[in-house]
Design a protein around this motif. Structure first.
Motif, PDB file in Angstrom:
ATOM      1  N   GLY A  96       0.823  -1.207   0.000  1.00 27.30           N
ATOM      2  CA  GLY A  96       0.000   0.000   0.000  1.00 27.30           C
ATOM      3  C   GLY A  96       0.850   1.247   0.000  1.00 27.30           C
ATOM      4  O   GLY A  96       1.772   1.384   0.816  1.00 27.30           O
ATOM      5  N   GLU A  97       0.547   2.151  -0.927  1.00 24.39           N
ATOM      6  CA  GLU A  97       1.242   3.439  -0.988  1.00 24.39           C
ATOM      7  C   GLU A  97       0.242   4.583  -0.818  1.00 24.39           C
ATOM      8  O   GLU A  97      -0.868   4.534  -1.338  1.00 24.39           O
ATOM      9  N   ASN A  98       0.692   5.627  -0.112  1.00 21.58           N
ATOM     10  CA  ASN A  98      -0.162   6.786   0.136  1.00 21.58           C
ATOM     11  C   ASN A  98      -0.109   7.821  -0.970  1.00 21.58           C
ATOM     12  O   ASN A  98      -1.100   8.512  -1.220  1.00 21.58           O
ATOM     13  N   ARG A  99       1.048   7.917  -1.610  1.00 22.31           N
ATOM     14  CA  ARG A  99       1.243   9.004  -2.570  1.00 22.31           C
ATOM     15  C   ARG A  99       1.494   8.454  -3.961  1.00 22.31           C
ATOM     16  O   ARG A  99       2.260   7.493  -4.141  1.00 22.31           O
ATOM     17  N   VAL A 100       0.890   9.099  -4.937  1.00 16.52           N
ATOM     18  CA  VAL A 100       1.001   8.642  -6.324  1.00 16.52           C
ATOM     19  C   VAL A 100       2.450   8.648  -6.786  1.00 16.52           C
ATOM     20  O   VAL A 100       2.931   7.676  -7.381  1.00 16.52           O
ATOM     21  N   GLN A 101       3.173   9.735  -6.530  1.00 12.40           N
ATOM     22  CA  GLN A 101       4.538   9.849  -7.027  1.00 12.40           C
ATOM     23  C   GLN A 101       5.436   8.756  -6.449  1.00 12.40           C
ATOM     24  O   GLN A 101       6.284   8.185  -7.148  1.00 12.40           O
ATOM     25  N   GLU A 102       5.242   8.470  -5.182  1.00 16.76           N
ATOM     26  CA  GLU A 102       6.073   7.437  -4.550  1.00 16.76           C
ATOM     27  C   GLU A 102       5.713   6.060  -5.103  1.00 16.76           C
ATOM     28  O   GLU A 102       6.591   5.220  -5.323  1.00 16.76           O
ATOM     29  N   LEU A 103       4.449   5.828  -5.338  1.00 18.92           N
ATOM     30  CA  LEU A 103       4.033   4.557  -5.946  1.00 18.92           C
ATOM     31  C   LEU A 103       4.684   4.387  -7.315  1.00 18.92           C
ATOM     32  O   LEU A 103       5.215   3.319  -7.641  1.00 18.92           O
ATOM     33  N   LEU A 104       4.654   5.451  -8.097  1.00 23.39           N
ATOM     34  CA  LEU A 104       5.203   5.372  -9.457  1.00 23.39           C
ATOM     35  C   LEU A 104       6.697   5.085  -9.450  1.00 23.39           C
ATOM     36  O   LEU A 104       7.197   4.288 -10.252  1.00 23.39           O
ATOM     37  N   SER A 105       7.426   5.723  -8.545  1.00 20.64           N
ATOM     38  CA  SER A 105       8.877   5.524  -8.512  1.00 20.64           C
ATOM     39  C   SER A 105       9.222   4.099  -8.104  1.00 20.64           C
ATOM     40  O   SER A 105      10.171   3.500  -8.635  1.00 20.64           O
ATOM     41  N   LYS A 106       8.467   3.521  -7.199  1.00 20.82           N
ATOM     42  CA  LYS A 106       8.721   2.148  -6.774  1.00 20.82           C
ATOM     43  C   LYS A 106       8.225   1.148  -7.810  1.00 20.82           C
ATOM     44  O   LYS A 106       8.823   0.076  -7.992  1.00 20.82           O
ATOM     45  N   TYR A 107       7.164   1.510  -8.491  1.00 21.21           N
ATOM     46  CA  TYR A 107       6.634   0.643  -9.546  1.00 21.21           C
ATOM     47  C   TYR A 107       7.660   0.480 -10.670  1.00 21.21           C
ATOM     48  O   TYR A 107       7.765  -0.596 -11.270  1.00 21.21           O
ATOM     49  N   GLU A 108       8.408   1.520 -10.944  1.00 23.52           N
ATOM     50  CA  GLU A 108       9.442   1.457 -11.987  1.00 23.52           C
ATOM     51  C   GLU A 108      10.459   0.351 -11.710  1.00 23.52           C
ATOM     52  O   GLU A 108      10.990  -0.273 -12.631  1.00 23.52           O
TER      53      GLU A 108
END
Length: 232
Positions: A55-67
């Motif tokens: 679970g991620e709270n912030r879109v930008q952080e999710l995107l960076s980890k998704y990469e």
């Protein structure tokens, strides 16, 4: 990374015991590892120990980890979601936990159409009426679910809440009881895109009580990774 392994072992034991109290098995409960501010190496360690739902709270952080991690994990967006950021995560997440407006539901529906997919969502409930928290007021939940059920490209999979932070987790039992009642009251609606499956409530401080009251998703970060610096 032994701290993660040991913490997870204790959490799993507590989940198992709380599930028994509620007449269920540990496998009935989804442990969502909350990875806010956690670096990728520690996230990968958690995944190696069997927790693949993050679970991620912030879109930008999710995107960076998704990469880096991609679809090796099942990503959940658990924080507040702005309509202008839906397009960035719609093809990447398993479940959006924080839908609290028709406008947001409409945007999720719109962006989902572009991928020819139906996006699973939860309705966020402000169960304690806290001014600092997001969510639909409990008395308006059923009406809100009916209102957004007209969107073809979303599926309402349940409800979630962030209970007050309390020293004694038993103080939140009354709120979890109310959430369980709301969940039951809205289960069985005979509408194609309403499938009340998930009751997401309970965090590090109170997840055992939440499970005893019917939660089948608990969101745990600090209990797994330890205290983190949220200032950034």
């Amino acid at each position: 990374m032994n701290d993660i392994k040991e913490n997870l072992k204790e959490i799993n034991e507590r989940i198992k015991n709380a599930a028994v109290v509620s007449g269920r098995k540990m496998d009935d409960i989804l442990l969502l590892g909350v990875t806010k501010t956690v670096d990728v190496d520690r996230i990968k360690s958690l995944m190696e120990y069997g927790v693949k739902s993050l679970g991620e709270n912030r879109v930008q952080e999710l995107l960076s980890k998704y990469e880096v991690i991609g679809r090796q994990a099942k990503w959940h967006l658990i924080g507040s979601l702005q309509t202008n950021k839906v397009k960035y995560i719609i093809d990447k997440v398993e479940l959006i936990h924080s839908v609290e407006s028709v406008k947001l539901a409409e945007e999720i529906d719109k962006q989902s159409k572009k991928y020819n997919k139906v996006s699973d969502i939860l309705v966020e409930v402000n169960i304690a009426g806290e001014s600092s928290k997001h969510g639909i007021e409990p008395d308006n939940v059923s009406k809100f679910i009916d209102e957004i059920s007209r969107f073809d490209n979303i599926c309402i999979k349940g409800i979630m809440t962030v209970a007050p932070f309390v020293e004694n987790p038993q103080e939140n039992r009354k709120y979890f009881e109310k959430m369980r009642k709301l969940f039951i009251d809205n289960t069985g609606k005979n509408v194609d895109n309403i499938n009340m499956t998930y009751l997401s409530m309970g965090m590090t401080n109170d997840y055992e009580v939440a499970i005893e009251e019917g939660a089948n998703i608990v969101r745990i970060g600090t209990g797994i990774f330890g205290k983190r610096d949220y200032r950034n």
